[in-house]
Design a protein around this motif. Structure first.
Motif, PDB file in Angstrom:
ATOM      1  N   UNK A   1       0.792  -1.221   0.000  1.00 38.83           N
ATOM      2  CA  UNK A   1       0.000   0.000   0.000  1.00 38.83           C
ATOM      3  C   UNK A   1       0.824   1.272   0.000  1.00 38.83           C
ATOM      4  N   UNK A   2       2.133   1.159   0.080  1.00 38.21           N
ATOM      5  CA  UNK A   2       3.024   2.325   0.096  1.00 38.21           C
ATOM      6  C   UNK A   2       3.643   2.495  -1.287  1.00 38.21           C
ATOM      7  N   UNK A   3       3.564   3.690  -1.819  1.00 41.23           N
ATOM      8  CA  UNK A   3       4.166   3.963  -3.124  1.00 41.23           C
ATOM      9  C   UNK A   3       5.681   4.062  -2.953  1.00 41.23           C
ATOM     10  N   UNK A   4       6.409   3.206  -3.671  1.00 43.16           N
ATOM     11  CA  UNK A   4       7.859   3.153  -3.569  1.00 43.16           C
ATOM     12  C   UNK A   4       8.478   3.777  -4.817  1.00 43.16           C
ATOM     13  N   UNK A   5       9.344   4.737  -4.619  1.00 41.06           N
ATOM     14  CA  UNK A   5       9.992   5.394  -5.754  1.00 41.06           C
ATOM     15  C   UNK A   5      11.070   4.499  -6.350  1.00 41.06           C
ATOM     16  N   UNK A   6      11.453   4.798  -7.576  1.00 37.70           N
ATOM     17  CA  UNK A   6      12.534   4.054  -8.221  1.00 37.70           C
ATOM     18  C   UNK A   6      13.826   4.216  -7.422  1.00 37.70           C
ATOM     19  N   UNK A   7      14.047   5.407  -6.875  1.00 43.75           N
ATOM     20  CA  UNK A   7      15.252   5.650  -6.086  1.00 43.75           C
ATOM     21  C   UNK A   7      15.302   4.750  -4.869  1.00 43.75           C
TER      22      UNK A   7
ATOM     23  N   UNK B   1      13.040  -0.820 -13.701  1.00 41.29           N
ATOM     24  CA  UNK B   1      11.919  -1.124 -14.600  1.00 41.29           C
ATOM     25  C   UNK B   1      12.011  -2.539 -15.150  1.00 41.29           C
ATOM     26  N   UNK B   2      13.224  -2.950 -15.510  1.00 32.96           N
ATOM     27  CA  UNK B   2      13.411  -4.303 -16.059  1.00 32.96           C
ATOM     28  C   UNK B   2      13.046  -5.354 -15.016  1.00 32.96           C
ATOM     29  N   UNK B   3      13.515  -5.157 -13.784  1.00 34.31           N
ATOM     30  CA  UNK B   3      13.236  -6.129 -12.731  1.00 34.31           C
ATOM     31  C   UNK B   3      11.744  -6.206 -12.412  1.00 34.31           C
ATOM     32  N   UNK B   4      11.081  -5.050 -12.368  1.00 33.67           N
ATOM     33  CA  UNK B   4       9.651  -5.045 -12.079  1.00 33.67           C
ATOM     34  C   UNK B   4       8.877  -5.698 -13.214  1.00 33.67           C
ATOM     35  N   UNK B   5       9.284  -5.447 -14.450  1.00 38.74           N
ATOM     36  CA  UNK B   5       8.624  -6.095 -15.587  1.00 38.74           C
ATOM     37  C   UNK B   5       8.751  -7.620 -15.506  1.00 38.74           C
TER      38      UNK B   5
ATOM     39  N   UNK C   1      -5.761 -11.217 -11.337  1.00 37.59           N
ATOM     40  CA  UNK C   1      -5.723  -9.957 -10.607  1.00 37.59           C
ATOM     41  C   UNK C   1      -4.295  -9.458 -10.435  1.00 37.59           C
ATOM     42  N   UNK C   2      -3.942  -8.310 -11.032  1.00 33.96           N
ATOM     43  CA  UNK C   2      -2.587  -7.761 -10.834  1.00 33.96           C
ATOM     44  C   UNK C   2      -2.431  -7.203  -9.421  1.00 33.96           C
ATOM     45  N   UNK C   3      -1.216  -7.322  -8.896  1.00 36.61           N
ATOM     46  CA  UNK C   3      -0.925  -6.825  -7.550  1.00 36.61           C
ATOM     47  C   UNK C   3       0.085  -5.677  -7.555  1.00 36.61           C
ATOM     48  N   UNK C   4       0.943  -5.606  -8.575  1.00 36.56           N
ATOM     49  CA  UNK C   4       1.930  -4.525  -8.679  1.00 36.56           C
ATOM     50  C   UNK C   4       1.390  -3.472  -9.642  1.00 36.56           C
ATOM     51  N   UNK C   5       1.313  -2.235  -9.170  1.00 37.65           N
ATOM     52  CA  UNK C   5       0.711  -1.167  -9.968  1.00 37.65           C
ATOM     53  C   UNK C   5       1.696  -0.009 -10.116  1.00 37.65           C
TER      54      UNK C   5
ATOM     55  N   UNK D   1       2.396  -2.117  -4.351  1.00 37.55           N
ATOM     56  CA  UNK D   1       1.792  -3.448  -4.349  1.00 37.55           C
ATOM     57  C   UNK D   1       0.584  -3.415  -3.433  1.00 37.55           C
ATOM     58  N   UNK D   2      -0.582  -3.705  -4.010  1.00 41.18           N
ATOM     59  CA  UNK D   2      -1.812  -3.724  -3.233  1.00 41.18           C
ATOM     60  C   UNK D   2      -2.886  -4.441  -4.041  1.00 41.18           C
ATOM     61  N   UNK D   3      -3.919  -4.877  -3.347  1.00 39.08           N
ATOM     62  CA  UNK D   3      -5.067  -5.505  -4.001  1.00 39.08           C
ATOM     63  C   UNK D   3      -6.098  -4.431  -4.281  1.00 39.08           C
ATOM     64  N   UNK D   4      -6.427  -4.256  -5.527  1.00 36.31           N
ATOM     65  CA  UNK D   4      -7.404  -3.249  -5.926  1.00 36.31           C
ATOM     66  C   UNK D   4      -8.682  -3.920  -6.406  1.00 36.31           C
TER      67      UNK D   4
END
Length: 223
Positions: A165-171, A190-194, A206-210, A219-222
């Motif tokens: 539920x916490x937005x994590x920056x690329x940094x 980006x490559x790792x998240x993809x 159901x996607x979990x990573x947004x 990462x959250x359930x929407x």
């Protein structure tokens, strides 16, 4: 799990940060006693790995100050194998004691034992919707299906799950998972998240990573 490492030796600190991160821990590293006290008193760490021979304030002094406000488990590291030192550390409130040189596997085992004493339910299992991560077995499952991840993908997934539920920056992601300063020309995040999405999201309904445009990822359930 979020750990604080207080170790002034550069090579030893880099070695421990790398090893602990690869085993799924989020690690903050400081190299003197003053910073160790500041971090320990302002952040709710799950465990502190504390070298006795720190500059500024030694490990004994750091532990005394930590114990004034925090019950955080502490694993002492020391180059001196003396009974009186071990006894002194335990009397001050240390939870365990490891003499240098040590095998990383032993340090990791002691860290896990101390964490089990404090938070067994968190150590064993992390979940979100039908996604499960069994930490002791390093096993990832979704909807009962086993998912194989690389070490970095696993560390990235644990970071997301522990901060649901916490937005994590690329940094932040680059610092926590790769222990690197963010470079705008680097697309490693980006490559790792993809790749992670391709394993834990795309095969399921159901996607979990947004992506949160302009900010990072969550990462959250929407609905």
């Amino acid at each position: 799990m979020h750990l604080l490492l207080a170790e002034d030796e550069q090579s030893a600190g880099e070695y421990l940060v790398k090893g602990l991160t690869e085993n799924g821990f989020v690690v903050d590293w400081v190299q003197d006693g003053v910073d160790a006290v500041l971090q320990a008193q302002t952040v709710a760490y799950d465990l502190i790995v504390l070298d006795v021979g720190l500059p500024g304030l030694d490990g004994w002094s750091v532990l005394k100050r930590i114990r004034q406000t925090r019950p955080t488990p502490v694993l002492f590291l020391t180059a001196r194998d003396r009974v009186e030192d071990r006894v002194h550390g335990l009397e001050l409130g240390a939870d365990d004691y490891l003499v240098k040189p040590y095998a990383f596997s032993e340090l990791l085992a002691r860290v896990r034992v101390l964490l089990r004493r404090g938070k067994p339910q968190e150590l064993d299992l992390l979940t979100l919707a039908d996604l499960e991560v069994h930490l002791l077995r390093r096993r990832v499952e979704r909807a009962g299906q086993r998912i194989d991840l690389t070490a970095k993908e696993y560390a990235l997934l644990l970071l997301f799950l522990r901060r649901q539920g916490e937005v994590l920056s690329r940094t932040l992601i680059a610092e926590q998972v790769w222990d690197m300063n963010f470079d705008s020309d680097t697309n490693v995040v980006e490559v790792a998240i993809r790749r992670l999405r391709g394993k834990i999201d795309e095969p399921f309904d159901t996607p979990l990573i947004h992506t949160v445009r302009g900010f990072g990822y969550v990462m959250e359930l929407r609905a």
